[in-house]
Design a protein around this motif. Structure first.
Motif, short mmCIF file in Angstrom:
data_model
loop_
_atom_site.label_atom_id
_atom_site.label_comp_id
_atom_site.label_asym_id
_atom_site.label_seq_id
_atom_site.Cartn_x
_atom_site.Cartn_y
_atom_site.Cartn_z
N VAL A 46 0.36 -55.01 30.23
CA VAL A 46 1.51 -55.41 30.01
C VAL A 46 2.53 -54.75 31.08
N SER A 47 2.42 -53.48 31.07
CA SER A 47 3.29 -52.66 31.79
C SER A 47 3.06 -52.97 33.33
N ASP A 48 2.05 -53.19 33.74
CA ASP A 48 1.71 -53.48 35.17
C ASP A 48 2.11 -54.96 35.80
N ASP A 49 2.78 -55.63 34.74
CA ASP A 49 2.97 -56.93 35.10
C ASP A 49 4.13 -57.06 35.97
N LYS A 50 4.79 -56.13 35.87
CA LYS A 50 6.25 -56.11 36.51
C LYS A 50 6.05 -56.10 38.11
N VAL A 51 5.16 -55.35 38.64
CA VAL A 51 4.71 -55.39 40.00
C VAL A 51 4.28 -56.61 40.42
N ILE A 52 3.59 -57.48 39.58
CA ILE A 52 3.18 -58.77 40.11
C ILE A 52 4.37 -59.77 39.97
N ASP A 53 5.43 -59.44 39.19
CA ASP A 53 6.60 -60.46 39.33
C ASP A 53 7.30 -59.91 40.50
N GLU A 54 7.52 -58.79 40.82
CA GLU A 54 8.37 -58.40 41.90
C GLU A 54 7.59 -59.19 43.24
N LEU A 55 6.26 -59.00 43.22
CA LEU A 55 5.67 -59.61 44.55
C LEU A 55 5.83 -60.83 44.70
N GLU A 56 6.10 -61.70 43.52
CA GLU A 56 6.13 -62.90 43.54
C GLU A 56 7.52 -63.43 44.20
N ASN A 57 8.60 -62.55 43.81
CA ASN A 57 9.80 -62.77 44.18
C ASN A 57 9.70 -62.48 45.76
N SER A 58 9.08 -61.27 46.07
CA SER A 58 9.18 -61.06 47.73
C SER A 58 8.35 -62.26 48.45
N ILE A 59 7.47 -62.77 47.59
CA ILE A 59 6.92 -63.97 48.69
C ILE A 59 7.55 -65.10 48.69
N ASP A 60 8.46 -65.40 47.62
CA ASP A 60 9.16 -66.51 47.58
C ASP A 60 10.19 -66.24 48.78
N GLU A 61 10.92 -65.05 48.90
CA GLU A 61 11.89 -64.74 49.79
C GLU A 61 11.36 -64.95 51.26
#
Lengths: 221, 253
Positions: A46-61
């Protein structure tokens, strides 16, 4: 001629690989947490999911910048747009791993309703299909992607089997089992959804490599 | 924007006779970055770029208010030699303008004018400059041919090599690809991205996509005013000013 764009595409590829690796770990850890009914492992997913969310934003950008600034064409355009789709699917897979981890937290402290047989099989599909989807993307392997899509029916059947067993053999017969059966029912559903997202990625890979749309078609050739 | 400033325009007004072409423009050009100027015809972007190496003073009846700096040097100060500024701030024009001389002489000319006589040094400098401009492999066996025999794209890269030979620090590109085909354009764009490692670059272009591809910073000019200046990725994905948005999305006018 080596293009400046090639370096930027390689950087995007690296970001997706990094995200894919983290997502594979999330699936693996959520399933291990289930097998062991290990709350600590589940909480870490659950806590590690934050990093994946941030990566999704970086990829989108990164994709948006490439589209706006480089005006990519043909294979480059397909790679960038499919990367955006794939990042979305990877993020959803990670969310489903979190959902599984949360169901594990519901289950901890209680005896398991039944020995887990079909759910680990489903988990095996989820892990392998996610891994194959990522491999197909990395190696631009449309054949692997196509073979993966065919496995999805098997997954649906297995999920139905789990569902039928839990409802008919436990919940209908003894309502006191519901609190332990429902999390398992949901986990089967989450695993099946992971396979659906892996299938989406495979469809995107086929489009990226062969410019062929296989989405929403009942069968691939 | 924590970059080192290479050139700076401060509150610049510029007039052709009584017509004001630039209105209170302030802008920084950063070291080892590509800065692009975009805007519709007549917006003042070419006038602006020509201030950076004092090319506008060759046009009669013009006047300038405000200051322009190259590092800490105010380039319009009476003590400053325009020729020296034009050596340090080179310019590549829309139409390639090689001298009607040999390929070798096109590059060596600037060195000789600057008083360099050492033949070996000149030869080496010619080779280095042509290599940096990524044209050496195409011309190394015919350095004594006329530069006018080269294709448009090659002539343009030769003009870039000519700037590089005299140890320029800033290169101004005024529509450098306007007369080139897409392949030659791609070569010049790749070259610009290579050159920024060693030089500071300013480019004026009608081609918005080109500005997007090659630049780190972009300024949008309209009717002599700098409407917006910022990182290229920001300008092209989330411009702050509605006029910039209208222009880059083609809704202008």
């Amino acid at each position: 001629m080596e293009r400046h764009l090639d370096q930027e595409l390689a950087d995007l590829n690296k970001l997706l690989l990094k995200m894919g690796t983290l997502v594979e770990t999330a699936i693996f850890e959520s399933i291990e947490a289930l097998k062991e009914l290990n709350a600590e492992r589940a909480l870490k997913v659950v806590s590690d999911d934050k990093v994946i969310d941030e990566l999704e934003n970086s990829i989108d950008e990164c994709c948006l910048d490439l589209l706006a600034l480089q005006q990519p064409m043909a294979v480059d355009l397909r790679f960038i747009t499919m990367s955006m789709n794939i990042a979305t699917d990877l993020e959803r897979i990670a969310d489903l791993a979190v959902d599984i981890a949360q169901r594990v937290l519901d289950l901890t402290g209680k005896p398991l309703l039944k020995p887990l047989i079909d759910i680990p099989k489903l988990a095996g599909f989820a892990k392998q299909m996610s891994k194959d989807a990522l491999d197909a993307f990395v190696n631009k392997d449309a054949d692997l992607a196509a073979s993966l899509i065919l496995r999805d029916n098997e997954v649906d059947k297995l999920r139905n089997l789990v569902q039928k067993e839990l409802i008919e053999d436990y919940m209908l017969k003894d309502s006191s089992t519901v609190t332990r059966a429902v999390p398992l029912l949901l986990i089967a559903r989450h695993l099946e959804r992971i396979c659906d997202h892996a299938t989406n990625i495979a469809e995107d890979v086929i489009y990226m490599v062969e410019a062929k749309v296989v989405k929403h078609h009942p069968k691939t050739e | 924007m924590d970059n080192e400033v290479k050139m700076q325009a401060k509150n610049v007004d510029f007039f052709y006779g009584k017509t004001q072409a630039l209105k209170n423009v302030s802008l920084d050009v950063y070291t080892h970055k590509v800065t692009a100027m975009i805007g519709p015809s007549g917006c003042g972007k070419s006038t602006f770029i020509r201030l950076f190496n004092r090319m506008n003073e060759l046009v009669p009846h013009t006047s300038l208010c405000g200051k322009i700096f190259l590092d800490d040097l105010e380039i319009n100060s009476p003590l400053v030699d325009a020729v020296d500024i034009r050596r340090r701030v080179g310019m590549v024009f829309q139409k390639p303008n090689p001298f009607p001389k040999t390929i070798f002489e096109n590059i060596s000319y600037g060195l000789k004018v600057n008083g360099i006589k050492d033949k070996l040094f000149i030869q080496q400098k010619v080779e280095d400059s042509l290599k940096k401009a990524v044209i050496w492999n195409e011309v190394k066996d015919r350095l004594n041919d006329s530069a006018l025999k080269l294709s448009g794209g090659q002539q343009q890269r030769l003009c870039i090599a000519r700037c590089l030979a005299v140890e320029t620090e800033v290169i101004l590109f005024d529509e450098p690809c306007a007369s080139l085909d897409p392949i030659s354009t791609a070569k010049i764009e790749e070259l610009i991205l290579e050159l920024k490692k060693d030089y500071s670059i300013v480019i004026v272009t009608h081609n918005m996509q080109q500005a997007a591809r090659v630049s780190d910073y972009t300024g949008f000019f309209l009717l002599g005013e700098l409407v917006e200046f910022g990182k290229t990725a920001d300008i092209f994905t989330k411009p702050q000013d509605s006029k910039t948005e209208a222009y880059i999305t083609g809704r202008f006018g």
